[in-house]
Design a protein around this motif. Structure first.
Motif, PDB file in Angstrom:
ATOM      1  N   ALA A  80     -38.615   1.963 -26.983  1.00 33.36           N
ATOM      2  CA  ALA A  80     -38.636   0.620 -27.565  1.00 33.36           C
ATOM      3  C   ALA A  80     -37.603  -0.325 -26.971  1.00 33.36           C
ATOM      4  O   ALA A  80     -37.705  -1.542 -27.149  1.00 33.36           O
ATOM      5  CB  ALA A  80     -38.426   0.721 -29.080  1.00 33.36           C
ATOM      6  N   ASN A  81     -36.585   0.227 -26.279  1.00 36.82           N
ATOM      7  CA  ASN A  81     -35.555  -0.645 -25.730  1.00 36.82           C
ATOM      8  C   ASN A  81     -34.635   0.188 -24.849  1.00 36.82           C
ATOM      9  O   ASN A  81     -34.975   1.328 -24.515  1.00 36.82           O
ATOM     10  CB  ASN A  81     -34.785  -1.352 -26.859  1.00 36.82           C
ATOM     11  N   THR A  82     -33.475  -0.355 -24.541  1.00 37.63           N
ATOM     12  CA  THR A  82     -32.543   0.273 -23.610  1.00 37.63           C
ATOM     13  C   THR A  82     -32.431   1.781 -23.815  1.00 37.63           C
ATOM     14  O   THR A  82     -32.111   2.255 -24.910  1.00 37.63           O
ATOM     15  CB  THR A  82     -31.143  -0.344 -23.770  1.00 37.63           C
ATOM     16  N   GLY A  83     -32.698   2.510 -22.737  1.00 35.14           N
ATOM     17  CA  GLY A  83     -32.554   3.956 -22.778  1.00 35.14           C
ATOM     18  C   GLY A  83     -31.134   4.362 -22.469  1.00 35.14           C
ATOM     19  O   GLY A  83     -30.555   3.907 -21.469  1.00 35.14           O
ATOM     20  N   TYR A  84     -30.546   5.196 -23.307  1.00 38.64           N
ATOM     21  CA  TYR A  84     -29.183   5.673 -23.093  1.00 38.64           C
ATOM     22  C   TYR A  84     -29.154   7.140 -22.666  1.00 38.64           C
ATOM     23  O   TYR A  84     -28.774   7.463 -21.553  1.00 38.64           O
ATOM     24  CB  TYR A  84     -28.338   5.462 -24.355  1.00 38.64           C
ATOM     25  N   GLY A  85     -29.535   8.032 -23.557  1.00 35.67           N
ATOM     26  CA  GLY A  85     -29.515   9.444 -23.222  1.00 35.67           C
ATOM     27  C   GLY A  85     -30.909   9.934 -22.887  1.00 35.67           C
ATOM     28  O   GLY A  85     -31.903   9.437 -23.414  1.00 35.67           O
ATOM     29  N   VAL A  86     -30.998  10.917 -22.006  1.00 37.87           N
ATOM     30  CA  VAL A  86     -32.289  11.518 -21.663  1.00 37.87           C
ATOM     31  C   VAL A  86     -32.094  13.023 -21.527  1.00 37.87           C
ATOM     32  O   VAL A  86     -31.054  13.484 -21.054  1.00 37.87           O
ATOM     33  CB  VAL A  86     -32.865  10.906 -20.368  1.00 37.87           C
ATOM     34  N   ALA A  87     -33.086  13.787 -21.965  1.00 34.58           N
ATOM     35  CA  ALA A  87     -33.010  15.244 -21.866  1.00 34.58           C
ATOM     36  C   ALA A  87     -34.400  15.812 -21.694  1.00 34.58           C
ATOM     37  O   ALA A  87     -35.362  15.326 -22.294  1.00 34.58           O
ATOM     38  CB  ALA A  87     -32.356  15.840 -23.113  1.00 34.58           C
ATOM     39  N   PHE A  88     -34.499  16.831 -20.859  1.00 32.15           N
ATOM     40  CA  PHE A  88     -35.718  17.621 -20.754  1.00 32.15           C
ATOM     41  C   PHE A  88     -35.567  18.864 -21.620  1.00 32.15           C
ATOM     42  O   PHE A  88     -34.459  19.353 -21.856  1.00 32.15           O
ATOM     43  CB  PHE A  88     -35.957  18.072 -19.314  1.00 32.15           C
ATOM     44  N   ASN A  89     -36.697  19.394 -22.034  1.00 33.59           N
ATOM     45  CA  ASN A  89     -36.714  20.617 -22.839  1.00 33.59           C
ATOM     46  C   ASN A  89     -37.757  21.572 -22.290  1.00 33.59           C
ATOM     47  O   ASN A  89     -38.688  21.180 -21.591  1.00 33.59           O
ATOM     48  CB  ASN A  89     -37.065  20.281 -24.294  1.00 33.59           C
TER      49      ASN A  89
END
Length: 677
Positions: free
Chosen positions: A665-674
Motif C-alpha cells: 500500500a505504500n513505502t516498503g521498509y522490511g522484506v523477508a522471504f520464507n
C-alpha cells in the motif's frame, strides 16, 4: 518417484507430504507426513482425476503434483502447497493418446512426461508455473509398447521408459529440445514386460522392474547409455516386479512385487545388489506396486491392492523399521503408485512491511515471481510496518511497527496469516525499527527499538511470546535500528545510532551475555542494517556515511579485523544488508540510485561489484533479502511498486520480475522471504 529439494546447493529435506494414486474415486489421496508417519488427509482436489490413478509424481520444486490416469485427459495436474491441492491446471492442448500409467517431472521441473497405452507410448511437455506447454515432438524411434513407467536421469540429460514389449526398456537423451536419438538397447534385455524404471540418485545406474524372473534388472548408466548388466541379486524378489526405487543417498534399492513379502530391498553400491535386507516384521497385505523412499531417506512406503492399500516403514542402514500406523483415513481402493514430496525451499513466500494499512503484505513466491496476494491478517499491526521476519521453520511471521504494542506476530502456513498471537506481557518500550529477527534455532525473537533499552528479546514457542529476557548488562547506546542473530544462535548484534554504532552479545537460552568488545575499527555512523554470513564467519552492517557498508571477521571471540571496503562503494546511505543463501554474495539497499548494490563475497571479502540491474528499483532502498533457495533477490523501497524482485545467479541480477498484481500500500521498509519446511 520422489521429489528432490532443489536449491542453489543440494540439500536434503524431510518429506512433508505423501500422495497415493488409486483405482476408485477420488483416484488420488494425499496426507501430511512427518517423522511420526501419516498425518491428516488433505482435502481432495476440487476437480478430480477422471479415472483410475495409475501414477503420481510431485515436481522436484514442490509446487505441483500430477496424476496419470485411465480416462481422458489421461493426465491431471494441480498446484501444490502447504495446504494441499490448488485449482487444476488446464489440460495440455495435445493430450496423451491413451490411458496414462507412469508420470515424471524433469529434475529442474521444466518438463513432464507421461507413459501411456497407445502409440507413441510416451508424451512429454514443457512445464512451468502456468502448467503444460506445447507438446514436444515424439521421439524418432518410439518405444515398442505400452509405456508403464517413466524416469528422468538426475541431471536431466536422459529419459527412460519401461514398456510391455521387447526390449522392455527404452532410453533417450533429453534436453530443452526434447527427445534425442534413442540409446542402443542394453546387451542383455530385461526378461519380461517392464513396469517400473528408475535412475540411481547419482545417475550411475538404471533399474527396471519386470514380470519375469529375475523380476529386477539393473545396469550401469553413463552418457553412452546402458552398460553391462549387473549380476542378479542372490535372493530374488518372489514375483513380478512392478515398482522400483533407489534410496535418496543411493545406498539401497527396493522392489514392489507380486507374492509375499510384496516388498524386497537390497543394499546398493557400484558393484550392484548386496545381500537382501530382512523382510519387514509386518508385511504389506497385498501386491506391492510403485513404491518410494521419502526425500530424506528416513522412510519407505509401498502401495498395494488390499486394505489399508498403503504401508510405510521407517528406513535406516539396518533396513525396515516397525511399521507406521495406517493413515486415519485410508485410500478408497487398490493403490497403484505413490510419491513423497519435501517441504522446505519449494514452498516459498515473500512479505513486505510498509507504511500504510494493512502495514504488512505477503505473497506466494515461485520461479515465476509473485503470486496472488494473501488475505490480510484479521487483526492488523497498529502502525507503520518497519521490519518483518519469518520463523526458521516457517510457521510464524512477526512485524515490528511504529505504534504500541510495537511488535505483532501471527501463525503462518500455506494459507497465510493465522490468528494473531497474544502480545508479549512486557512490550518493547518504543517503535520497533527495521531490526526484528527470530533466532535461527527458533527459540527466541528480538526487536530493536527507539527507547531504552533499545533492544527487547523473548523466548518463542508455538504458544508465541514468553517472558521477556533480562536486558543486556551493557545497553546499546541509543536507538536500535537493526538486529541479527548469528547462524548458530550463539550471538546477537544490534545496530544503533550512536557510537560504537554496533553492539554484540553472546546469546544462549538465558538470553544476553556480556557484551563483546567493540570492533577495533568502528563504523563511521549509525548502523541501519546488520547481517551475519551463512557460515557465521563474517558480520556486516550498513552505515549512514561512507563507506555505507562495513564487514568484519566474526568468531566466538567476537569482532575480528575489518575487511577492506569494496572498490566501488554503494551510492548512498546504506539501510538493508543481506548475504545470499550460499554466502557467495552480499547486497546493500541504499539511498541514491541505483538503490541496490551487490558484490561477490568470499573469505577475501568484497569482490568486484555486480552490474546494476537493467531495471532499477524506483526509489530509496530500505530492505533487501535473498529467497530461501537463493534464486531471487528482492528490495523494498519508497516509491511504487514499493517492492522489486529479480532472479539471482552467479552472474548477478537477472531480468526484473513482473510487479505483484496487488502492490503493497505504500513505502516498503522490511522484506523477508520464507519457506515452509
Amino acid at each position: 518417484m520422489f521429489s528432490a529439494d532443489l536449491g542453489v546447493t543440494p540439500r536434503v529435506s524431510a518429506s512433508r507430504a505423501i500422495a497415493v494414486a488409486h483405482s476408485m474415486s477420488p483416484f488420488i489421496t494425499a496426507y501430511s507426513w512427518s517423522s511420526s508417519g501419516f498425518g491428516a488427509k488433505y482435502t481432495n482436489p476440487s476437480a478430480l482425476p477422471t479415472g483410475t490413478g495409475n501414477g503420481v509424481a510431485f515436481s522436484p520444486n514442490g509446487s505441483a503434483i500430477a496424476v496419470a490416469h485411465s480416462t481422458t485427459p489421461f493426465i491431471s495436474a494441480y498446484p501444490w502447497s502447504g495446504v494441499g491441492f490448488g485449482t487444476k491446471y488446464a489440460n495440455p492442448a495435445t493430450l496423451p493418446v491413451g490411458s496414462g500409467f507412469g508420470v515424471a517431472f524433469s529434475p529442474d521441473s521444466s518438463a513432464i512426461a507421461v507413459g501411456h497405452a497407445t502409440t507413441p507410448f510416451i508424451t512429454a511437455y514443457p512445464w512451468s508455473g502456468s502448467g503444460f506447454g506445447t507438446k514436444y515432438a515424439d521421439p524418432a524411434t518410439l518405444p515398442a509398447g505400452v509405456g508403464q513407467g517413466v524416469s528422468f536421469s538426475p541431471d536431466g540429460s536422459a529419459i527412460a521408459i519401461a514398456h510391455n514389449t521387447t526390449p522392455f526398456i527404452t532410453a533417450y537423451p533429453w534436453s530443452g529440445s526434447g527427445f534425442g536419438t534413442k540409446y542402443t538397447n542394453p546387451a542383455t534385455l530385461p526378461t519380461g514386460d517392464g513396469y517400473g524404471v528408475e535412475f540411481s540418485p547419482d545417475g550411475s545406474a538404471i533399474a527396471v522392474a519386470h514380470d519375469s524372473t529375475p523380476f529386477i534388472t539393473a545396469y550401469p548408466w553413463s552418457g553412452s547409455g546402458f552398460g553391462t548388466k549387473y549380476s542378479n541379486p542372490a535372493t530374488l524378489p518372489t514375483g513380478s516386479g512392478i515398482g522400483v526405487a533407489f534410496s535418496p543417498d543411493g545406498s539401497a534399492i527396493a522392489v514392489g512385487h507380486f507374492n509375499t513379502p510384496f516388498i524386497t530391498a537390497y543394499p546398493w553400491s557400484g558393484s550392484g545388489f548386496g545381500t537382501k535386507y530382512s523382510n519387514p516384521a509386518t508385511l504389506p497385505t497385498g501386491t506391492g506396486r510403485n513404491l518410494a523412499f521419502s526425500t530424506d531417506g528416513s522412510a519407505i512406503a509401498v502401495p498395494h491392492n488390499i486394505t489399508p492399500f498403503i504401508t510405510a516403514y521407517p528406513w535406516s542402514a539396518s533396513g525396515f523399521g516397525a511399521k507406521y500406523s495406517n493413515p486415519a483415513t485410508l485410500p478408497t481402493s487398490t493403490a497403484l503408485s505413490l510419491a513423497f514430496t519435501a517441504g522446505g525451499y519449494p514452498i516459498q513466500q515473500i512479505a513486505v512491511a510498509h507504511s500504510t494499512t494493512p502495514f504488512i503484505t505477503a505473497y506466494p513466491w515461485s520461479a515465476s515471481g509473485f503470486g496472488g496476494k494473501y488475505d490480510n491478517p484479521a487483526t492488523l499491526p497498529t502502525g507503520t510496518g518497519q521490519g518483518v521476519a519469518f520463523s526458521p521453520d516457517g510457521s510464524a511471521i512477526a512485524v515490528s511497527h511504529s505504534t504500541t504494542p510495537f511488535i505483532t506476530a501471527y501463525p503462518w502456513s500455506g494459507s497465510g496469516f493465522g490468528t494473531k498471537y497474544t502480545n508479549p506481557a512486557t512490550l518493547p518500550s518504543g517503535t520497533g525499527n527495521f531490526g526484528i529477527k527470530f533466532s535461527p534455532n527458533g527459540s527466541a525473537i528480538a526487536v530493536a527499538h527507539d527507547v531504552t533499552p533499545f533492544v527487547s528479546a523473548y523466548p518463542w514457542s508455538t504458544s508465541g511470546f514468553g517472558t521477556k529476557y533480562a536486558n543486556p548488562g551493557t545497553l546499546p547506546t541509543n536507538t536500535g535500528y537493526s538486529l541479527a542473530f548469528s547462524p548458530n544462535s550463539s550471538a546477537i548484534a544490534v545496530g544503533h545510532i550512536s557510537s560504537p554504532y554496533i553492539s554484540a552479545y553472546p546469546w544462549s537460552a538465558s538470553g544476553f551475555g556480556t557484551k563483546y568488545s567493540d570492533p577495533s575499527t568502528l563504523p563511521s555512523s549509525a548502523a541501519y542494517g546488520v547481517a551475519f554470513s551463512p557460515d557465521g564467519s563474517t558480520i556486516s552492517f550498513t552505515s549512514a556515511s561512507t563507506p555505507y557498508i562495513n564487514a568484519y571477521a566474526w568468531s566466538a571471540s567476537g569482532f575480528g579485523a575489518k575487511y577492506s571496503n569494496p572498490s566501488t562503494l554503494p551510492a548512498g546511505l546504506g539501510v538493508g544488508v543481506a548475504f545470499s543463501t550460499d554466502g557467495s554474495a552480499i547486497a546493500v539497499a541504499h539511498f541514491t540510485t541505483p538503490f541496490i548494490t551487490a558484490y561477490p563475497w568470499s573469505g577475501s571479502g568484497f569482490g568486484t561489484k555486480y552490474a546494476n540491474p537493467a531495471t532499477l528499483p524506483t526509489g530509496t532502498g530500505s530492505g533487501v533479502a535473498f529467497s530461501a533457495d537463493g534464486s531471487a533477490i528482492a528490495v523494498s523501497h519508497d516509491t511504487t511498486p514499493f517492492i522489486t524482485a529479480y532472479p539471482w545467479s552467479g552472474s548477478g541480477f537477472g531480468t526484473k520480475y513482473a510487479n505483484p498484481a496487488t502492490l503493497p500500500a505504500n513505502t516498503g521498509y522490511g522484506v523477508a522471504f520464507n519457506r515452509i519446511t
